[in-house]
Design a protein around this motif. Structure first.
Motif, PDB file in Angstrom:
ATOM      1  N   UNK A   1      67.119  13.276  63.623  1.00  0.00           N
ATOM      2  CA  UNK A   1      67.414  11.845  63.631  1.00  0.00           C
ATOM      3  C   UNK A   1      68.556  11.563  62.667  1.00  0.00           C
ATOM      4  N   UNK A   2      69.648  10.987  63.118  1.00  0.00           N
ATOM      5  CA  UNK A   2      70.790  10.760  62.238  1.00  0.00           C
ATOM      6  C   UNK A   2      70.518   9.662  61.220  1.00  0.00           C
ATOM      7  N   UNK A   3      70.200  10.086  59.990  1.00  0.00           N
ATOM      8  CA  UNK A   3      69.800   9.128  58.967  1.00  0.00           C
ATOM      9  C   UNK A   3      70.896   8.118  58.675  1.00  0.00           C
ATOM     10  N   UNK A   4      72.166   8.547  58.695  1.00  0.00           N
ATOM     11  CA  UNK A   4      73.249   7.643  58.319  1.00  0.00           C
ATOM     12  C   UNK A   4      73.317   6.443  59.253  1.00  0.00           C
ATOM     13  N   UNK A 360      62.851  10.592  77.412  1.00  0.00           N
ATOM     14  CA  UNK A 360      62.702  11.071  76.041  1.00  0.00           C
ATOM     15  C   UNK A 360      63.230  10.005  75.080  1.00  0.00           C
ATOM     16  N   UNK A 361      62.949  10.198  73.795  1.00  0.00           N
ATOM     17  CA  UNK A 361      63.371   9.234  72.791  1.00  0.00           C
ATOM     18  C   UNK A 361      64.740   9.549  72.198  1.00  0.00           C
ATOM     19  N   UNK A 362      65.420  10.549  72.749  1.00  0.00           N
ATOM     20  CA  UNK A 362      66.735  10.916  72.212  1.00  0.00           C
ATOM     21  C   UNK A 362      67.733   9.772  72.317  1.00  0.00           C
ATOM     22  N   UNK A 429      64.371  15.712  70.518  1.00  0.00           N
ATOM     23  CA  UNK A 429      64.910  16.890  69.846  1.00  0.00           C
ATOM     24  C   UNK A 429      64.502  16.847  68.387  1.00  0.00           C
ATOM     25  N   UNK A 430      63.586  17.739  67.982  1.00  0.00           N
ATOM     26  CA  UNK A 430      63.073  17.741  66.618  1.00  0.00           C
ATOM     27  C   UNK A 430      63.272  19.122  66.016  1.00  0.00           C
ATOM     28  N   UNK A 442      65.441  15.889  75.584  1.00  0.00           N
ATOM     29  CA  UNK A 442      64.721  17.048  75.080  1.00  0.00           C
ATOM     30  C   UNK A 442      63.247  16.736  74.801  1.00  0.00           C
ATOM     31  N   UNK A 443      62.461  17.772  74.789  1.00  0.00           N
ATOM     32  CA  UNK A 443      61.088  17.728  74.308  1.00  0.00           C
ATOM     33  C   UNK A 443      60.902  18.903  73.367  1.00  0.00           C
TER      34      UNK A 443
END
Length: 598
Positions: A1-4, A360-362, A429-430, A442-443
């Protein structure tokens, strides 16, 4: 997850947060006194439980010293789905790094630990279980203390936990067993609060492949085996941390003082009691350029600084392996080579698949417009995707009884009802430390090694307390660990190949396409990292044991006036994400402390 990307959005709603805690100090000069009955080092998962329980007696004066910042005004520490943005590489993290791991191709990587009020309970992914009954029964056997057995320790669930409805208010019948849980405790816990597109496929797989992946009705009652619905420290669509619950409940009591930005540098010997050195003075500083402040405990000093902080402080105080301390010119007061040893942790192995469509949540994590909509929904109703943790389903599983590894290696699990590995299902994508690809859906099926046999250490790098310790989990350095994680990767691929995933799972991503044992091992060594569940560095053992750091009453061996109450005392890592067992440990510790000092 892109924190910025996410953090830039959070700034816009910072004014919507709750006000600061009342009696919270930010400077040593504000403290009303310098002598207390109890001094608790660390306002984390365990420390805040103790702060609450010990101050229930209005005559008991308690000081809590927290090295980190306040959690107040930190939106990502409130919105459940944003948990992964809090670490690593932020002011809310200790920003530890592991030493090069020989079992992982010499790689080094971050090892997040919460550095704010609530500790890891404020930055973790909120999965809330208590482990297998076999875990606590084994601890009782190892320590010779029946009070740690499951039938005794589980009683603390009911005063700790408060099961509340999920954020979306759905019918939870069949998703957990109410009798296993508390409804009048302090910490709100709930089932998933937002349905994910893959939830039904997961449950269908437990029916289709029931012999290998059975359905679990509840993983919170001591029986962890099977795949079911995650229980999380979330209530009303918000994170339940030890700070927002136990500490918030106690902070207005006049007999509790909490000081943030106060890093403990050592405990100091204040005398001798019954032939043992007594450590009732605590030195702390706001930074390494400030002279330390000294506070005193009339009854006990309690270390609740975690599996890295606690052994570091003990060693800085002259309690540890004499050879290691002498090398750093630290005077040894208690020679205990067990301090900092026996580090154990769950290993995280992300198995990622390419999936079809946009379910997906991407997309949510890439598209700031979608994210803003979700954040606005959470802000106005405390519902939607952000009101949930990052997963809805997980499970604990065992290797087959006839697994070839057992011909040469004893089963390391705590018992036949305990697990060897965990499966965690994430609909995106984790891969910790790796950015989400700019395109694609992704999963991730995480394989986590739950009963590792590898052991590592936490040792001082310097006598300077502001220098981070050397953290060596020694991941994947035994035959069992390598075998188990390899078989877990294979099992994850079998899970994703069930008919229930037809039309959704397209193909393995990256190195997951490996088929031979050698190629899978190579993939694992280049990919695996930490589940953030360190334990064991101040292990609890029997009173007459020749190894270990604390006795079954959590008093430090060979020392008077000091206890350890955090995950470092677990002699092995439990069958759980460790915040749940740590809460039960802290509740038990509070009982021990109160009863011993009456």
């Amino acid at each position: 997850m892109p924190a910025s990307t996410l953090f830039s959005s959070l700034i816009l709603v910072s004014g919507l947060l709750s006000p600061s805690l009342a009696a919270l100090y930010t400077n040593p000069s504000q403290l009303p006194r310098l002598t207390y009955d109890y001094i608790i080092v660390g306002a984390g998962t365990a420390g805040n439980v103790l702060a609450n329980r010990l101050t229930e007696n209005p005559k008991t004066q308690v000081l809590v010293l927290e090295a980190g910042v306040s959690d107040q005004g930190v939106l990502a520490a409130i919105v459940p789905f944003l948990g992964p943005t809090l670490t690593p590489g932020t002011q809310y993290d200790w920003n530890y790094t592991v030493t090069p791991q020989t079992g992982l191709n010499g790689r080094t990587f971050p090892f997040p630990r919460g550095r704010m009020l609530g500790g890891c309970s404020s930055v973790n992914y909120m999965v809330h279980q208590y482990g297998s009954s076999a875990d606590f029964d084994k601890i009782a056997h190892l320590t010779g203390e029946p009070g740690w057995a499951w039938n005794n320790i589980k009683q603390n669930i009911y005063k700790h936990e408060k099961v509340v409805p999920p954020a979306d208010g759905h019918n939870t019948a069949g998703q957990y067993i109410p009798a296993n849980h508390g409804t009048n405790g302090i910490l709100p816990v709930s089932l998933p609060g937002a349905s994910q597109a893959i939830d039904a496929r997961v449950i269908a797989t437990t029916q289709e492949l029931a012999s290998e992946f059975p359905y679990s009705k509840d993983q919170g009652g001591g029986d962890v085996l099977g795949i079911g619905w995650v229980q999380s420290s979330i209530g009303g669509g918000k994170r339940s941390s030890s700070s927002s619950t136990y500490l918030a409940d106690a902070i207005k009591r006049p007999n509790l003082s909490v000081l943030i930005n106060a890093q403990v540098t050592k405990l100091a010997k204040t005398g001798t009691v019954d032939g043992k050195p007594s450590f009732r003075a605590v030195h702390f500083s706001c930074d390494q350029n400030t002279n330390p402040t000294v506070v005193h405990a009339k009854k006990e000093t309690i270390l609740a600084a975690g599996a890295f902080g606690t052994p570091q402080i003990l060693q800085l105080s002259g309690i540890g392996d004499k050879a290691d301390l002498t090398a750093l010119n630290i005077k040894t007061i208690v020679n205990n080579p067990s301090v900092g040893k026996n580090l154990s942790d769950h290993v995280l192995m992300p198995n990622i698949f390419n999936v079809a469509g946009t379910a997906s949540l991407d997309g949510l994590m890439r598209d700031t417009t979608l994210f803003s909509v979700a954040l606005n929904l959470w802000n106005t109703t405390k519902t939607g995707t952000l009101a949930n943790g990052i997963v809805s389903n997980l499970g604990f599983l065992r290797l087959p009884k006839n697994a070839s590894i057992f011909a040469t290696v004893p089963d390391p699990s705590s018992g036949p009802t305990a697990s060897h590995w965990e499966l965690i299902v994430a609909n995106f994508f984790l891969y910790p430390g790796v950015a989400t690809p700019s395109t694609g859906s992704f999963m991730t099926l995480i394989s986590a090694l739950i009963s590792p046999t590898s052991r590592g250490s936490v040792t001082l790098a310097s006598s300077n307390p502001f220098t981070k310790p050397l953290i060596n989990p020694n991941f994947l350095t035994t035959a069992f660990d390598i075998y188990a994680i390899r078989e877990a990767v294979k099992a994850s691929k079998r899970f994703a190949s069930a008919y229930a995933w037809a039309g959704y799972v397209l193909s393995p991503y990256g190195g997951l396409s490996a088929t031979s044992d050698a190629d899978i091992d190579a993939f694992v060594r280049e990919t695996a990292s930490t589940m953030f569940h360190p334990v064991g560095t101040a292990s609890m053992t029997a009173k007459d044991a020749k190894w270990g750091v604390v006795d079954p009453d959590l008093r430090v061996k060979g020392v008077e006036g000091v206890r350890v109450v955090d995950a470092s005392v677990f002699p092995f890592v439990p069958n759980a994400h460790t915040q749940g067992p740590t809460y039960l440990l802290a509740e038990k510790a509070a009982e021990l402390i109160i009863s011993s000092c009456q």
